[in-house]
Design a protein around this motif. Structure first.
Motif, PDB file in Angstrom:
ATOM      1  N   VAL A 268     -16.874  15.258   9.049  1.00  0.00           N
ATOM      2  CA  VAL A 268     -15.497  15.367   8.574  1.00  0.00           C
ATOM      3  C   VAL A 268     -14.715  14.170   9.090  1.00  0.00           C
ATOM      4  CG1 VAL A 268     -13.396  16.748   8.593  1.00  0.00           C
ATOM      5  CG2 VAL A 268     -15.627  17.871   8.476  1.00  0.00           C
ATOM      6  N   VAL A 269     -14.172  13.395   8.162  1.00  0.00           N
ATOM      7  CA  VAL A 269     -13.465  12.165   8.502  1.00  0.00           C
ATOM      8  C   VAL A 269     -12.105  12.169   7.812  1.00  0.00           C
ATOM      9  CG1 VAL A 269     -13.509   9.640   8.261  1.00  0.00           C
ATOM     10  CG2 VAL A 269     -15.614  10.872   8.743  1.00  0.00           C
ATOM     11  N   ARG A 270     -11.074  11.900   8.551  1.00  0.00           N
ATOM     12  CA  ARG A 270      -9.732  11.758   7.957  1.00  0.00           C
ATOM     13  C   ARG A 270      -9.684  10.429   7.209  1.00  0.00           C
ATOM     14  NH1 ARG A 270      -4.982  13.119   6.922  1.00  0.00           N
ATOM     15  NH2 ARG A 270      -3.093  12.038   7.532  1.00  0.00           N
ATOM     16  N   CYS A 271      -8.991  10.422   6.060  1.00  0.00           N
ATOM     17  CA  CYS A 271      -8.931   9.232   5.218  1.00  0.00           C
ATOM     18  C   CYS A 271      -7.553   9.108   4.593  1.00  0.00           C
ATOM     19  CB  CYS A 271      -9.986   9.320   4.116  1.00  0.00           C
ATOM     20  SG  CYS A 271     -10.014   7.896   3.007  1.00  0.00           S
ATOM     21  N   ASP A 272      -6.982   7.925   4.650  1.00  0.00           N
ATOM     22  CA  ASP A 272      -5.744   7.627   3.935  1.00  0.00           C
ATOM     23  C   ASP A 272      -6.122   6.969   2.620  1.00  0.00           C
ATOM     24  OD1 ASP A 272      -4.362   8.491   6.185  1.00  0.00           O
ATOM     25  OD2 ASP A 272      -4.146   6.465   6.998  1.00  0.00           O
ATOM     26  N   TYR A 273      -5.864   7.679   1.520  1.00  0.00           N
ATOM     27  CA  TYR A 273      -6.047   7.103   0.192  1.00  0.00           C
ATOM     28  C   TYR A 273      -4.757   6.416  -0.187  1.00  0.00           C
ATOM     29  CZ  TYR A 273     -10.313   9.769  -0.306  1.00  0.00           C
ATOM     30  OH  TYR A 273     -11.575  10.266  -0.139  1.00  0.00           O
ATOM     31  N   LEU A 274      -4.840   5.164  -0.526  1.00  0.00           N
ATOM     32  CA  LEU A 274      -3.651   4.373  -0.834  1.00  0.00           C
ATOM     33  C   LEU A 274      -3.832   3.645  -2.150  1.00  0.00           C
ATOM     34  CD1 LEU A 274      -3.436   2.995   2.773  1.00  0.00           C
ATOM     35  CD2 LEU A 274      -1.859   4.661   1.768  1.00  0.00           C
ATOM     36  N   TRP A 275      -2.726   3.405  -2.823  1.00  0.00           N
ATOM     37  CA  TRP A 275      -2.747   2.599  -4.024  1.00  0.00           C
ATOM     38  C   TRP A 275      -2.183   1.234  -3.694  1.00  0.00           C
ATOM     39  CZ3 TRP A 275      -0.757   6.149  -8.552  1.00  0.00           C
ATOM     40  CH2 TRP A 275      -1.745   7.094  -8.834  1.00  0.00           C
ATOM     41  N   ILE A 276      -2.802   0.218  -4.238  1.00  0.00           N
ATOM     42  CA  ILE A 276      -2.320  -1.156  -4.091  1.00  0.00           C
ATOM     43  C   ILE A 276      -1.392  -1.401  -5.277  1.00  0.00           C
ATOM     44  CG2 ILE A 276      -2.965  -3.575  -3.880  1.00  0.00           C
ATOM     45  CD1 ILE A 276      -5.875  -2.545  -3.211  1.00  0.00           C
TER      46      ILE A 276
ATOM     47  N   GLY B 292       5.271  -4.039  -7.262  1.00  0.00           N
ATOM     48  CA  GLY B 292       6.383  -3.422  -7.976  1.00  0.00           C
ATOM     49  C   GLY B 292       5.962  -2.076  -8.518  1.00  0.00           C
ATOM     50  N   ASP B 293       6.100  -1.887  -9.842  1.00  0.00           N
ATOM     51  CA  ASP B 293       5.715  -0.630 -10.491  1.00  0.00           C
ATOM     52  C   ASP B 293       4.328  -0.691 -11.111  1.00  0.00           C
ATOM     53  OD1 ASP B 293       8.128   0.554  -9.854  1.00  0.00           O
ATOM     54  OD2 ASP B 293       9.090  -0.052 -11.730  1.00  0.00           O
ATOM     55  N   GLU B 294       3.549  -1.720 -10.782  1.00  0.00           N
ATOM     56  CA  GLU B 294       2.215  -1.855 -11.357  1.00  0.00           C
ATOM     57  C   GLU B 294       1.151  -1.490 -10.338  1.00  0.00           C
ATOM     58  OE1 GLU B 294      -0.860  -5.034 -13.423  1.00  0.00           O
ATOM     59  OE2 GLU B 294       1.027  -5.774 -12.606  1.00  0.00           O
ATOM     60  N   LEU B 295       0.304  -0.555 -10.714  1.00  0.00           N
ATOM     61  CA  LEU B 295      -0.867  -0.213  -9.913  1.00  0.00           C
ATOM     62  C   LEU B 295      -1.900  -1.312 -10.134  1.00  0.00           C
ATOM     63  CD1 LEU B 295      -2.529   1.742  -8.168  1.00  0.00           C
ATOM     64  CD2 LEU B 295      -3.154   2.927 -10.291  1.00  0.00           C
ATOM     65  N   VAL B 296      -2.321  -1.966  -9.052  1.00  0.00           N
ATOM     66  CA  VAL B 296      -3.283  -3.064  -9.187  1.00  0.00           C
ATOM     67  C   VAL B 296      -4.604  -2.778  -8.489  1.00  0.00           C
ATOM     68  CG1 VAL B 296      -1.537  -4.834  -9.606  1.00  0.00           C
ATOM     69  CG2 VAL B 296      -2.246  -4.364  -7.260  1.00  0.00           C
ATOM     70  N   GLY B 297      -4.698  -1.647  -7.787  1.00  0.00           N
ATOM     71  CA  GLY B 297      -5.960  -1.323  -7.150  1.00  0.00           C
ATOM     72  C   GLY B 297      -5.865  -0.100  -6.266  1.00  0.00           C
ATOM     73  N   PHE B 298      -6.966   0.149  -5.582  1.00  0.00           N
ATOM     74  CA  PHE B 298      -7.109   1.317  -4.730  1.00  0.00           C
ATOM     75  C   PHE B 298      -7.645   0.884  -3.366  1.00  0.00           C
ATOM     76  CE2 PHE B 298      -8.181   2.554  -9.096  1.00  0.00           C
ATOM     77  CZ  PHE B 298      -7.204   3.509  -9.333  1.00  0.00           C
ATOM     78  N   LEU B 299      -7.297   1.643  -2.337  1.00  0.00           N
ATOM     79  CA  LEU B 299      -7.813   1.366  -1.004  1.00  0.00           C
ATOM     80  C   LEU B 299      -7.965   2.683  -0.266  1.00  0.00           C
ATOM     81  CD1 LEU B 299      -7.049  -1.554   1.254  1.00  0.00           C
ATOM     82  CD2 LEU B 299      -6.808   0.725   2.243  1.00  0.00           C
TER      83      LEU B 299
ATOM     84  N   LEU C  17      -6.548  14.371  -3.597  1.00  0.00           N
ATOM     85  CA  LEU C  17      -6.666  13.277  -2.633  1.00  0.00           C
ATOM     86  C   LEU C  17      -5.963  13.609  -1.335  1.00  0.00           C
ATOM     87  CD1 LEU C  17      -6.203   9.956  -4.631  1.00  0.00           C
ATOM     88  CD2 LEU C  17      -8.284  10.885  -3.646  1.00  0.00           C
ATOM     89  N   ARG C  18      -4.785  14.214  -1.443  1.00  0.00           N
ATOM     90  CA  ARG C  18      -4.056  14.598  -0.236  1.00  0.00           C
ATOM     91  C   ARG C  18      -4.902  15.564   0.592  1.00  0.00           C
ATOM     92  NH1 ARG C  18      -1.923  18.402   1.996  1.00  0.00           N
ATOM     93  NH2 ARG C  18      -2.059  19.844   0.271  1.00  0.00           N
ATOM     94  N   ARG C  19      -5.481  16.569  -0.059  1.00  0.00           N
ATOM     95  CA  ARG C  19      -6.316  17.533   0.665  1.00  0.00           C
ATOM     96  C   ARG C  19      -7.572  16.873   1.219  1.00  0.00           C
ATOM     97  NH1 ARG C  19      -5.379  20.523  -3.866  1.00  0.00           N
ATOM     98  NH2 ARG C  19      -7.539  20.283  -4.499  1.00  0.00           N
ATOM     99  N   ASP C  20      -8.262  16.073   0.374  1.00  0.00           N
ATOM    100  CA  ASP C  20      -9.497  15.418   0.813  1.00  0.00           C
ATOM    101  C   ASP C  20      -9.231  14.461   1.970  1.00  0.00           C
ATOM    102  OD1 ASP C  20     -10.873  16.776  -1.127  1.00  0.00           O
ATOM    103  OD2 ASP C  20     -11.233  15.021  -2.396  1.00  0.00           O
TER     104      ASP C  20
ATOM    105  N   LEU D  82       0.870  -1.169   0.000  1.00  0.00           N
ATOM    106  CA  LEU D  82       0.000   0.000   0.000  1.00  0.00           C
ATOM    107  C   LEU D  82       0.907   1.220   0.000  1.00  0.00           C
ATOM    108  CD1 LEU D  82      -2.662  -1.003   2.690  1.00  0.00           C
ATOM    109  CD2 LEU D  82      -2.826  -1.223   0.200  1.00  0.00           C
ATOM    110  N   VAL D  83       0.734   2.095  -1.000  1.00  0.00           N
ATOM    111  CA  VAL D  83       1.575   3.283  -1.110  1.00  0.00           C
ATOM    112  C   VAL D  83       0.699   4.506  -1.329  1.00  0.00           C
ATOM    113  CG1 VAL D  83       3.503   1.936  -2.055  1.00  0.00           C
ATOM    114  CG2 VAL D  83       1.916   3.096  -3.618  1.00  0.00           C
ATOM    115  N   ALA D  84       1.265   5.672  -1.051  1.00  0.00           N
ATOM    116  CA  ALA D  84       0.567   6.921  -1.343  1.00  0.00           C
ATOM    117  C   ALA D  84       0.419   7.060  -2.858  1.00  0.00           C
ATOM    118  CB  ALA D  84       1.350   8.098  -0.778  1.00  0.00           C
ATOM    119  N   PRO D  85      -0.696   7.616  -3.333  1.00  0.00           N
ATOM    120  CA  PRO D  85      -0.849   7.852  -4.770  1.00  0.00           C
ATOM    121  C   PRO D  85       0.350   8.622  -5.313  1.00  0.00           C
ATOM    122  CG  PRO D  85      -2.918   8.261  -3.651  1.00  0.00           C
ATOM    123  CD  PRO D  85      -1.873   8.055  -2.573  1.00  0.00           C
ATOM    124  N   ASP D  86       0.839   8.216  -6.459  1.00  0.00           N
ATOM    125  CA  ASP D  86       2.080   8.763  -6.973  1.00  0.00           C
ATOM    126  C   ASP D  86       1.995   8.953  -8.486  1.00  0.00           C
ATOM    127  OD1 ASP D  86       4.714   9.295  -7.759  1.00  0.00           O
ATOM    128  OD2 ASP D  86       5.557   7.887  -6.315  1.00  0.00           O
ATOM    129  N   PRO D  87       2.150  10.203  -8.962  1.00  0.00           N
ATOM    130  CA  PRO D  87       2.109  10.445 -10.406  1.00  0.00           C
ATOM    131  C   PRO D  87       3.169   9.678 -11.202  1.00  0.00           C
ATOM    132  CG  PRO D  87       1.871  12.513  -9.208  1.00  0.00           C
ATOM    133  CD  PRO D  87       2.233  11.447  -8.195  1.00  0.00           C
TER     134      PRO D  87
END
Length: 175
Positions: free
Chosen positions: A69-77, A80-87, A56-59, A6-11
């Motif tokens: 108002v709820v804090r939320c961690d948006y993460l990418w699944i 390696g270098d392949e995005l396979v999902g969202f959490l 996403l960082r702001r939201d 699980l990683v932070a969204p990354d351009p």
């Protein structure tokens, strides 16, 4: 095979992200867990992704659409270098999230479903939930989404009820 993380969204994962968006049909409403529930993706440029990641960082600092108002961690699944999902991991619940949404939402890209990715990602999210101090978390899914509720059950989920076609499960985090 690289481990699921699980990683932070990354351009920097732009190419992989555009492939995932195409697999979901370019319609944000089908990308549960992505944080882009109300987006459409005609523009999949790097500049657009950079703006979305910043949004996403702001939201994540306080979701306004959850009935509070709820804090939320948006993460990418990723593997390696392949995005396979969202959490999405919400730190607390409002009444609206208790009905539909819960603490954790996730989606795996269609071409990678059935490989245990959601199960591994949910395990990582439960570890993060425990680190946040949550003793248990609520997850919801459509009653007919067998893959999702089986993923939850694999982590010891306990069904609370089914309301208006939504299953609601609690999972202890092991904290």
């Amino acid at each position: 095979m690289a481990p699921v993380e699980l990683v932070a969204p990354d351009p920097r994962l732009h190419r992989s992200w555009t492939e995932v968006v195409a697999e979901f049909g370019g319609v944000g409403a089908t990308m549960h867990g992505s944080g882009w529930l109300f987006e459409s993706f005609e523009d999949v440029s790097l500049a657009r992704l950079e703006r979305l990641v910043e949004q996403l960082r702001r939201d994540g600092e306080g979701l306004p659409w959850t009935g509070g108002v709820v804090r939320c961690d948006y993460l990418w699944i990723v593997e390696g270098d392949e995005l396979v999902g969202f959490l999405a991991l919400r730190h607390s619940l409002t009444d609206a999230l208790r009905r539909d949404g819960g603490h954790i939402g996730y989606a795996v890209r269609p071409s990678r479903r059935g490989e245990g990715i959601a199960t591994r990602a949910l395990g990582l999210a439960l570890e993060r939930s425990a680190a946040l101090g949550l003793d248990r978390v609520l997850l919801t899914c459509d009653d007919d989404n067998e893959a999702s509720w089986r993923t939850m059950l694999s982590h010891g989920a306990v069904l609370e009820d089914v309301v208006d076609g939504k299953r609601r499960y609690w999972i202890a985090t092991g904290r």
